[in-house]
Enzyme design. Structure first.
Site, mmCIF file in Angstrom:
data_model
loop_
_atom_site.group_PDB
_atom_site.id
_atom_site.type_symbol
_atom_site.label_atom_id
_atom_site.label_comp_id
_atom_site.label_asym_id
_atom_site.label_seq_id
_atom_site.Cartn_x
_atom_site.Cartn_y
_atom_site.Cartn_z
ATOM 1 N N ASP A 82 0.854 -1.190 0.000
ATOM 2 C CA ASP A 82 0.000 0.000 0.000
ATOM 3 C C ASP A 82 0.897 1.251 0.000
ATOM 4 O OD1 ASP A 82 -2.450 1.321 0.090
ATOM 5 O OD2 ASP A 82 -2.612 1.237 2.278
ATOM 6 N N HIS A 83 0.671 2.145 -0.940
ATOM 7 C CA HIS A 83 1.395 3.428 -1.000
ATOM 8 C C HIS A 83 2.925 3.303 -0.975
ATOM 9 C CE1 HIS A 83 -2.178 5.938 -0.846
ATOM 10 N NE2 HIS A 83 -2.649 5.131 0.067
ATOM 11 N N GLY A 182 -8.115 8.178 6.675
ATOM 12 C CA GLY A 182 -8.238 8.417 8.111
ATOM 13 C C GLY A 182 -9.662 8.538 8.609
ATOM 14 N N GLY A 212 -9.182 5.583 0.844
ATOM 15 C CA GLY A 212 -9.917 6.356 1.851
ATOM 16 C C GLY A 212 -11.369 5.960 1.904
ATOM 17 N N ALA A 213 -11.623 4.643 1.857
ATOM 18 C CA ALA A 213 -12.995 4.171 1.651
ATOM 19 C C ALA A 213 -13.658 3.622 2.918
ATOM 20 C CB ALA A 213 -13.012 3.125 0.539
ATOM 21 N N SER A 214 -13.134 3.975 4.076
ATOM 22 C CA SER A 214 -13.777 3.517 5.309
ATOM 23 C C SER A 214 -15.095 4.250 5.544
ATOM 24 C CB SER A 214 -12.833 3.717 6.505
ATOM 25 O OG SER A 214 -11.899 2.655 6.567
ATOM 26 N N ASN A 254 -10.191 0.286 -0.599
ATOM 27 C CA ASN A 254 -9.201 0.198 0.484
ATOM 28 C C ASN A 254 -9.798 0.577 1.836
ATOM 29 O OD1 ASN A 254 -7.520 -0.268 -1.644
ATOM 30 N ND2 ASN A 254 -6.046 1.340 -1.138
ATOM 31 N N THR A 257 -8.994 2.241 8.249
ATOM 32 C CA THR A 257 -9.517 2.963 9.412
ATOM 33 C C THR A 257 -10.661 2.214 10.108
ATOM 34 O OG1 THR A 257 -8.846 5.094 8.516
ATOM 35 C CG2 THR A 257 -10.645 5.122 10.106
HETATM 36 C C1 PGH Z 1 -6.546 3.478 2.393
HETATM 37 C C2 PGH Z 1 -7.382 3.331 3.642
HETATM 38 N N1 PGH Z 1 -5.362 2.809 2.354
HETATM 39 O O1 PGH Z 1 -4.570 2.876 1.286
HETATM 40 O O2 PGH Z 1 -6.873 4.123 1.418
HETATM 41 O O3 PGH Z 1 -8.377 4.344 3.758
HETATM 42 O O4 PGH Z 1 -8.347 5.405 6.017
HETATM 43 O O5 PGH Z 1 -10.452 5.229 4.740
HETATM 44 O O6 PGH Z 1 -9.457 3.224 5.711
HETATM 45 P P1 PGH Z 1 -9.187 4.553 5.129
HETATM 46 ZN ZN ZN Z 2 -4.701 4.785 0.490
HETATM 47 CA CA CA Z 3 -1.036 9.684 -2.706
#
Ligand code: PGH
Ligand code: ZN
Ligand code: CA
Length: 308
Positions: A82-83, A182, A212-214, A254, A257
Site C-alpha cells: 500500500d502506498h 483516516g 480512503g474508503a472507510s 481500500n 480505518t
Molecule cells: C486506504 C485506507 N489505504 O490505502 O486508502 O483508507 O483510512 O479510509 O481506511 P481509510
Molecule cells: Zn490509500
Molecule cells: Ca497519494
C-alpha cells in the site's frame, strides 16, 4: 492456495463490476480476520502492508505468515504493498513475494509520476508478472507518514488519466474523487464525484481503486469515546456510496480505518469490563472476531462475496 497475482483476480471483478476489498494489517490477528472472512464468505481478498506496517512487523515475518495462512484456505489471497513511495519499496516487496504493489507518485508532477510508475511496471512485470497500481490526483487527509494538506487535494483529471495510463503502463489506477484517508473524512454530506469515476472507467477500462474508503461507523466511534477514548469521528462512505462507486467502475476498495476503529472499540470495552483479566488472548481474540465480522459485511457490500 498459494498467493494469487492481483491482476488475475481483477479480470473477473472488472468484467462483472464488483470490487475486492483491500484490508490493511500489521499483525497476526488482522490477517486472521481478513483470511477467515474470505474463506467464510467465499470471497477473494487483498491484504495489504504499508511501509510503516513492514517496519513494525518485519517483511519476512509478515510475508511468510501470509503465505502459510493463504496456503491453508481455498479463497484467493493477494498480498499488496500500500502506498509504495519509491523503487526501493517496490523492489523490496516484489523480491519478498508480494503479488501486487502500489507506486504512489501522486505528489510528483505528472511527468515524474509517469516515469516512476513506468519503472515500477517494468520491474514488477519482469519479476513474475506482479500487478502495479498507480495513483493520479491527490486525496485529502493523512496517509501513513505523509500528510497531504486538504487544500492541496486535487481530483483526477480524466484526460490526464488516459495519458498517464498509456505512458506508464500501470495495471490499476487509484483515482482521487473526493475521499480522504483516516477517521476525519467529510464534515457534512459526503461529496464523492461518482460521475468522474464513470468517465475515467469508460476511457481506460482498467481496474480503478478507491482509497480512503472507510465508513467511520458511528457506533464504533461512540463506543471508543464511551470507554475513555477521544475520537472526533466524521462521516465516511455508506453502503450506497460503495454501490454507486462500484457500479461506475471501482474494482478495489481500500479499508483500514474501519478495522482500527472496530478493534479499538472492542478492546477498550473489554479492558474496562474485565479489570482482573490479563491474558492477551481474552482481549485480542474477541477483537479479532469483531474485525472479521466487519470484513464479512464489507465483502457483501462490495459484491465480492461468493466470487471466489
Ligand atoms: C486506504 C485506507 N489505504 O490505502 O486508502 O483508507 O483510512 O479510509 O481506511 P481509510
Ligand atoms: Zn490509500
Ligand atoms: Ca497519494
Amino acid at each position: 492456495m498459494p498467493l494469487e497475482i492481483l491482476g488475475k483476480m481483477y479480470e473477473k471483478a472488472n468484467r462483472e463490476y464488483y470490487a475486492i476489498g483491500q484490508f490493511n494489517f500489521s499483525n497476526l490477528e488482522f490477517l486472521q480476520s481478513a483470511l477467515d472472512a474470505a474463506e467464510e464468505m467465499k470471497s477473494p481478498v487483498i491484504v495489504a502492508l504499508s511501509t510503516g506496517a513492514i517496519k513494525y512487523g518485519g517483511i519476512k515475518n509478515l510475508v511468510s505468515m501470509t503465505r502459510t495462512m493463504a496456503d491453508q484456505i481455498k479463497a484467493p489471497v493477494a498480498l499488496h504493498l500500500d502506498h509504495g513511495a519509491n523503487m526501493d519499496d517496490v523492489k523490496m516487496c516484489v523480491d519478498a513475494g508480494f503479488t501486487s504493489v502500489m507506486i504512489d507518485g501522486s505528489h510528483h508532477p505528472l511527468q515524474e509520476n509517469i516515469a516512476l510508475t513506468r519503472q515500477a511496471v517494468e520491474y514488477a512485470h519482469s519479476h513474475g508478472g506482479i500487478t502495479v497500481e498507480a495513483e493520479l490526483g491527490r486525496l485529502g487527509g493523512i496517509e501513513d507518514d505523509v500528510n497531504v494538506d486538504e487544500r492541496d487535494a486535487r481530483l483526477t483529471d480524466p484526460a490526464e488519466a488516459v495519458r498517464f495510463h498509456a505512458e506508464s503502463g500501470c495495471d490499476a489506477l487509484a483515482v482521487a474523487v473526493g475521499t480522504s484517508h483516516g477517521a476525519y473524512k467529510f464534515k457534512g454530506e459526503n461529496k464523492i464525484d461518482f460521475d468522474r469515476i464513470k468517465v475515467i472507467k469508460d476511457k481506460l477500462r482498467i481496474p480503478l481503486v478507491l482509497h480512503g474508503a472507510s465508513s467511520v461507523d458511528a457506533d464504533s466511534v461512540k463506543m471508543i469515546n464511551q470507554y475513555g477514548g477521544k475520537i472526533e469521528g466524521a462521516k465516511g462512505l455508506d453502503a450506497e456510496s460503495y454501490a454507486h462507486a462500484i457500479k461506475n467502475g471501482i474494482n478495489k476498495v481500500n479499508i483500514d480505518t474501519d478495522l482500527r476503529l472496530k478493534w479499538t472499540a472492542v478492546l477498550r470495552k473489554l479492558m474496562h469490563d474485565k479489570p482482573g483479566e490479563f491474558d492477551p488472548r481474552k482481549f485480542l481474540g474477541p477483537a479479532r472476531d469483531a474485525v472479521k465480522e466487519l470484513i464479512k459485511q464489507k465483502m457483501k457490500l462490495l459484491g465480492s462475496a461468493g466470487k471466489a
